[in-house]
Design a protein around this motif. Sequence first.
Motif, PDB file in Angstrom:
ATOM      1  N   TRP A   1      12.481   0.686   5.805  1.00 51.50           N
ATOM      2  CA  TRP A   1      11.728  -0.185   4.912  1.00 51.50           C
ATOM      3  C   TRP A   1      10.840   0.636   3.986  1.00 51.50           C
ATOM      4  O   TRP A   1      10.721   0.330   2.793  1.00 51.50           O
ATOM      5  N   GLU A   2      10.221   1.663   4.511  1.00 51.68           N
ATOM      6  CA  GLU A   2       9.367   2.496   3.667  1.00 51.68           C
ATOM      7  C   GLU A   2      10.160   3.134   2.537  1.00 51.68           C
ATOM      8  O   GLU A   2       9.724   3.140   1.377  1.00 51.68           O
ATOM      9  N   ARG A   3      11.343   3.655   2.843  1.00 53.80           N
ATOM     10  CA  ARG A   3      12.175   4.257   1.801  1.00 53.80           C
ATOM     11  C   ARG A   3      12.584   3.214   0.767  1.00 53.80           C
ATOM     12  O   ARG A   3      12.561   3.478  -0.448  1.00 53.80           O
ATOM     13  N   LEU A   4      12.963   2.046   1.235  1.00 56.37           N
ATOM     14  CA  LEU A   4      13.443   1.006   0.326  1.00 56.37           C
ATOM     15  C   LEU A   4      12.345   0.564  -0.638  1.00 56.37           C
ATOM     16  O   LEU A   4      12.585   0.396  -1.848  1.00 56.37           O
ATOM     17  N   LEU A   5      11.140   0.380  -0.134  1.00 54.11           N
ATOM     18  CA  LEU A   5      10.060  -0.044  -1.022  1.00 54.11           C
ATOM     19  C   LEU A   5       9.688   1.050  -2.022  1.00 54.11           C
ATOM     20  O   LEU A   5       9.404   0.757  -3.187  1.00 54.11           O
ATOM     21  N   LYS A   6       9.686   2.283  -1.598  1.00 55.19           N
ATOM     22  CA  LYS A   6       9.396   3.375  -2.525  1.00 55.19           C
ATOM     23  C   LYS A   6      10.444   3.461  -3.617  1.00 55.19           C
ATOM     24  O   LYS A   6      10.130   3.733  -4.780  1.00 55.19           O
ATOM     25  N   GLU A   7      11.702   3.200  -3.256  1.00 55.49           N
ATOM     26  CA  GLU A   7      12.780   3.206  -4.251  1.00 55.49           C
ATOM     27  C   GLU A   7      12.587   2.117  -5.300  1.00 55.49           C
ATOM     28  O   GLU A   7      13.060   2.249  -6.427  1.00 55.49           O
ATOM     29  N   HIS A   8      11.891   1.040  -4.922  1.00 56.79           N
ATOM     30  CA  HIS A   8      11.647  -0.053  -5.847  1.00 56.79           C
ATOM     31  C   HIS A   8      10.300   0.059  -6.547  1.00 56.79           C
ATOM     32  O   HIS A   8       9.833  -0.913  -7.154  1.00 56.79           O
ATOM     33  N   GLY A   9       9.655   1.209  -6.454  1.00 58.58           N
ATOM     34  CA  GLY A   9       8.450   1.461  -7.231  1.00 58.58           C
ATOM     35  C   GLY A   9       7.143   1.123  -6.565  1.00 58.58           C
ATOM     36  O   GLY A   9       6.088   1.148  -7.210  1.00 58.58           O
ATOM     37  N   TYR A  10       7.154   0.821  -5.284  1.00 60.24           N
ATOM     38  CA  TYR A  10       5.912   0.526  -4.565  1.00 60.24           C
ATOM     39  C   TYR A  10       5.254   1.816  -4.083  1.00 60.24           C
ATOM     40  O   TYR A  10       5.927   2.821  -3.845  1.00 60.24           O
ATOM     41  N   SER A  11       3.946   1.756  -3.907  1.00 60.57           N
ATOM     42  CA  SER A  11       3.188   2.907  -3.413  1.00 60.57           C
ATOM     43  C   SER A  11       2.394   2.498  -2.185  1.00 60.57           C
ATOM     44  O   SER A  11       2.343   1.318  -1.809  1.00 60.57           O
ATOM     45  N   ASP A  12       1.735   3.488  -1.558  1.00 52.07           N
ATOM     46  CA  ASP A  12       0.923   3.245  -0.356  1.00 52.07           C
ATOM     47  C   ASP A  12       1.702   2.434   0.677  1.00 52.07           C
ATOM     48  O   ASP A  12       1.179   1.489   1.286  1.00 52.07           O
TER      49      ASP A  12
END
Length: 222
Positions: free
Chosen positions: A187-198
Amino acid sequence: MTDTAIAWDTYSRQRPERRPVNAHGETTWFNWTQYEDHGPGEELLEVRRGDRVLDLGCGKGGNAAHLATLGVRAVGVDVSPVQLGAARERWGLTPGLELHQADAAGFLQQDQEGFDAVYSVYGALWFTDPTPLLSAIRERLRPGGRLVFSQRPPVEGCYGCQASYIPRGADEDPLVVKRWDYEPDAWERLLKEHGYSDVQAAVVPAPPGNRIIGTLIVQARA
């Protein structure tokens, strides 16, 4: 009515209503986990009075109603007329609460105002393909806005799109809805791939006793 709406209507009829008060005597409260009076509360959203917040898959509306009592502009969205009927019956007169029947992606595409936080408690972020949904949420989150969602942790080895079964009568086949299960690091990788931080994803342990299944809570910022 869509097959998905029928499935969640069926689910809604099988679920008990939220208690009149919790263990602290409160008439409204926020709960991320599947256990009563357990885990963190609305502080994960980092919202203030006047902020606009979206509940994706609001169900019977208890969490959104609680935010509204804190002065938040709470918007709840669900595909199930039965779920929303229960929400309106109990919480419909709560100032600051809006309830809409729609699917998550469709509602986000139509919204023009944006949100200070978006959340899902065992809701749309578990039961919707995350690839388009995370992009749609990111477009509607205001700068610095929070995305937080919770769901059951995945069964080991069963990742990605899975089937959830909603039972019906003894002579009827169960209804099937899709869900998306990932380990915290995925999940962390997926959200970072979509431009999310922290981005943070972790399992909150179950309360003491014989319960062994915790709650996966994922947090991120736009």
